[in-house]
Design a protein around this motif. Structure first.
Motif, PDB file in Angstrom:
ATOM      1  N   LEU A   1      18.841  41.410  20.211  1.00 54.41           N
ATOM      2  CA  LEU A   1      18.231  42.128  20.255  1.00 54.41           C
ATOM      3  C   LEU A   1      18.982  43.126  19.874  1.00 54.41           C
ATOM      4  O   LEU A   1      18.357  43.899  18.520  1.00 54.41           O
ATOM      5  N   THR A   2      19.931  43.387  20.200  1.00 61.73           N
ATOM      6  CA  THR A   2      20.780  44.335  18.923  1.00 61.73           C
ATOM      7  C   THR A   2      22.015  43.423  17.942  1.00 61.73           C
ATOM      8  O   THR A   2      21.398  44.114  16.340  1.00 61.73           O
TER       9      THR A   2
ATOM     10  N   PHE B   1      13.764  46.514  20.400  1.00 57.23           N
ATOM     11  CA  PHE B   1      13.230  46.179  21.738  1.00 57.23           C
ATOM     12  C   PHE B   1      12.232  45.382  21.651  1.00 57.23           C
ATOM     13  O   PHE B   1      11.342  44.921  22.434  1.00 57.23           O
TER      14      PHE B   1
ATOM     15  N   LEU C   1      19.815  41.046  25.286  1.00 57.61           N
ATOM     16  CA  LEU C   1      20.695  42.383  24.795  1.00 57.61           C
ATOM     17  C   LEU C   1      20.986  42.391  23.604  1.00 57.61           C
ATOM     18  O   LEU C   1      20.632  43.108  22.441  1.00 57.61           O
TER      19      LEU C   1
ATOM     20  N   GLU D   1      18.082  55.680  21.723  1.00 55.33           N
ATOM     21  CA  GLU D   1      17.529  54.440  22.538  1.00 55.33           C
ATOM     22  C   GLU D   1      16.725  54.371  23.707  1.00 55.33           C
ATOM     23  O   GLU D   1      15.558  53.028  23.603  1.00 55.33           O
TER      24      GLU D   1
ATOM     25  N   MET E   1      13.570  46.464  31.858  1.00 57.19           N
ATOM     26  CA  MET E   1      14.344  46.273  30.730  1.00 57.19           C
ATOM     27  C   MET E   1      16.330  46.939  30.432  1.00 57.19           C
ATOM     28  O   MET E   1      16.540  47.339  31.005  1.00 57.19           O
ATOM     29  N   SER E   2      16.819  46.534  29.532  1.00 58.59           N
ATOM     30  CA  SER E   2      18.056  46.823  29.243  1.00 58.59           C
ATOM     31  C   SER E   2      18.539  48.084  28.248  1.00 58.59           C
ATOM     32  O   SER E   2      18.151  47.646  27.252  1.00 58.59           O
ATOM     33  N   VAL E   3      19.354  48.636  28.450  1.00 64.62           N
ATOM     34  CA  VAL E   3      20.654  49.772  27.234  1.00 64.62           C
ATOM     35  C   VAL E   3      21.444  49.078  27.281  1.00 64.62           C
ATOM     36  O   VAL E   3      21.174  49.076  28.709  1.00 64.62           O
ATOM     37  N   GLN E   4      23.068  49.576  26.196  1.00 68.92           N
ATOM     38  CA  GLN E   4      24.699  49.961  26.995  1.00 68.92           C
ATOM     39  C   GLN E   4      25.316  51.090  26.781  1.00 68.92           C
ATOM     40  O   GLN E   4      24.590  51.358  25.485  1.00 68.92           O
TER      41      GLN E   4
ATOM     42  N   PRO F   1      18.766  48.645  19.681  1.00 74.20           N
ATOM     43  CA  PRO F   1      18.498  47.475  19.126  1.00 74.20           C
ATOM     44  C   PRO F   1      16.490  47.209  19.320  1.00 74.20           C
ATOM     45  O   PRO F   1      15.964  48.140  19.294  1.00 74.20           O
TER      46      PRO F   1
END
Ligand code: B12
Ligand code: SF4
Length: 496
Positions: free
Chosen positions: A36-37, A156, A33, A203, A167-170, A154
């Protein structure tokens, strides 16, 4: 400009989930991530490509294509990072490195042209400007930690989605607590910074937009670090899930005091959280106090886990042995706690002094530091002189792992866990029936035919088959994870 983003290879550890991922036909658990960010912060006209070495190899042609290479790394990826940097330099490319390893162990990859320490939201735009002006510096570090309002959505779409199982998000960075061994608070600070609700939902829209359905890991250090903001987020998140047919199942990390907050627990359940990783560390109160993990000494830890499970959340837990105040029977006490708490995925590690932590500084003062940590706290090696005899400590640790991941113990915890976690909704329907059948066939063939522990598997299978369909699926997923843990334990902690 053509920018190549590279995520170095992870060694085979418990966290790689490699043996389990093979059943699903996936290569890696989560995408990088950070990269991607980072990609979303680069000027729009730049071309960009991502190579995650955990998914596919880095080819000479990839490097040849690029004008500039950006590589990230955690401590465990440092050897692979070094090889990546070397190869890119051999091909005459400009190399930029950043991420947690570079931040806490700066200067260890001298061949890189530019180092980024800490978060890049303000420093990367500065670097891009400097690069255009021909004045790019060797090292960039922001004076202050940036607000997360500066973090873009990001990119993605850059990741090969079908290669990952989640998948990831923050949502937030940082944690308000002060555990002695923790590097999070050194890297990301003790004042949790969150994104706005609108930012996080945007997101999720973007993830839906690229076609993702299924598990989403909210990779916060402590999701409930800023309770006030999380309580504002959760109802909106639940409404978003309803509006879109509940496309995602969330998992996250949180501190144990989650159990004290009914509103948070109910909100998380409604929003579609399925699992939570808790830093439990140890059932021994003196060791928790030594580690300054006082939030875990406030109530009955076992009861806290049960409360969270009753709210429909599967609990995964982190445990540590090797504290100075660990009693002689620590290994038995950890095993008993993990059995009674019905935590199938218990990540037990040896205490490790990570660079630049309070623990590191104390052990340095006491003259007990031995070496830099490998970053892998499950490898059975110590980087400091413990109070307990080191051979006894490592042997006791390995015995915990062998016992926990022996099929009888593991399958029992998986069944106990599912009994406690009463889910009101099945997993989102993001999988094709064919893919499920293929995965189940692979599991049955590997665990039920080829594996020497096949009898235990079929015993477990019969009990799992009697459970409702969605629980059966969850139990098969746990069987696959348990297989990964056992395989690694067989290799790394053989009987002496
Ligand atoms: C998700 C995650 C994982 C995932 C992996 C995901 C992946 N594919 O990368 C999993 C669960 C597999 C994992 C495993 C492990 N992890 Co981990 N993980 C995280 C976590 C929670 C979030 C990472 C993330 O996505 N962050 C979000 C992005 C946006 O942040 P970021 O990566 O820091 O990127 C920002 C900056 O650092 C910077 N940046 C990053 N890279 C680069 C590169 C360049 C060129 C530039 C300019 C800038 C830059 O820009 C970004 C925007 O500001 C972090 C904690 C954290 N807060 O980051 C721990 C963390 C990275 N993990 C850590 C560790 C130690 C591990 C494990 C060893 C387990 C453990 N805790 O003992 C294993 C190792 C993996 C293995 N297979 O062996 C440590 C790393 C410590 C260190 N000094 O290296 C962290 C910091 C947390 C911790 N203390 O436990 N992890
Ligand atoms: S609760 Fe977790 S993230 Fe927070 S300081 Fe302790 S170990 Fe670090």
């Amino acid at each position: 400009m053509k920018a190549l983003l590279v995520n170095p290879e992870f060694p085979e550890t418990y966290w790689s989930f490699r043996h389990a991922l093979a059943f699903e036909g996936k290569r890696a658990a989560f995408p990088p991530l950070g990269l991607l960010t980072l990609s979303a912060m680069l000027p729009r006209p730049w071309e960009r490509r991502l190579v995650d070495l955990n998914v596919r190899p880095l080819k000479a042609a990839d490097i040849a294509w690029a004008d500039i290479i950006f590589a990230t790394a955690m401590l465990v990826q440092k050897d692979s990072l070094r090889r990546v940097v070397q190869r890119c330099k051999e091909q005459g490319k400009r190399v930029v490195i950043g991420g947690p390893y570079v931040t806490t162990s700066m200067g260890h990859v001298p061949e890189a042209d530019h180092l980024f320490l800490g978060e890049a939201e303000t420093t990367l735009p500065q670097f891009v400007q400097d690069l255009a002006a021909g004045t790019a510096q060797h090292c960039y570090q922001a004076a202050e930690r940036p607000p997360l309002s500066a973090t873009p959505i990001p990119d993605f779409g850059l990741a090969e989605l079908k290669r990952y199982s989640a998948m990831s998000v923050q949502y937030s960075r940082g944690c308000p607590f002060q555990c002695e061994f923790c590097d999070i608070i050194e890297i990301y600070g003790r004042i949790p910074r969150t994104k706005s609700t609108a930012q996080l939902l945007a997101e999720l829209d973007a993830l839906r937009g690229v076609g993702w359905r299924g598990t989403v890991f909210i990779v916060d250090d402590n999701f409930i670090g800023n309770k006030r903001n999380v309580k504002r987020l959760l109802p909106e998140l639940a409404a978003w899930q309803e509006r879109h047919g509940r496309p995602f199942a969330f998992l996250t990390e949180a501190s144990v005091n989650l159990a004290e907050d009914e509103e948070l627990l109910a909100g998380m359940r409604r929003a579609g959280f399925r699992s939570v990783f808790l830093g439990i560390e140890t059932p021994v109160a003196e060791s928790l106090r030594e580690a300054r993990k006082t939030q875990n000494t406030r109530g009955d830890l076992l009861e806290s886990v049960r409360t969270i499970q009753r709210h429909g959340l599967e609990v995964m837990g982190g445990f540590i042995v090797g504290f100075d105040t660990d009693p002689a029977d620590i290994f038995e006490r950890q095993l008993t706690f993990i059995r009674e708490s019905a935590i199938p995925l218990a990540m037990v590690g040896l205490l490790t002094a990570l660079p630049d932590t309070q623990l590191w500084r104390r052990l340095e003062r006491e003259g007990r530091l031995l070496a830099e940590s490998s970053g892998n706290n499950t490898s059975g090696s110590l980087n400091f002189v413990p109070k307990m005899d080191p051979a006894r400590l490592v042997a006791g640790y390995q015995r915990i792992m062998r016992t926990l991941y022996s099929p009888r113990e593991y399958y029992q915890r998986a069944l106990d866990c599912l009994k406690r976690v009463s889910q009101e909704r099945p997993e989102p329907h993001h999988r094709s029936l064919l893919r499920d059948v293929v995965a189940l066939t692979r599991i049955a063939l590997t665990l039920g035919v080829l594996d020497h522990e096949r009898r235990a598997f079929w015993h477990f299978f019969r009990r799992a088959a009697a459970a409702p369909r969605e629980q059966f699926a969850a139990l098969m997923r746990l069987a696959a994870m348990g297989y990964h843990f056992r395989k690694l334990t067989e290799v790394s902690s053989r009987e002496p």
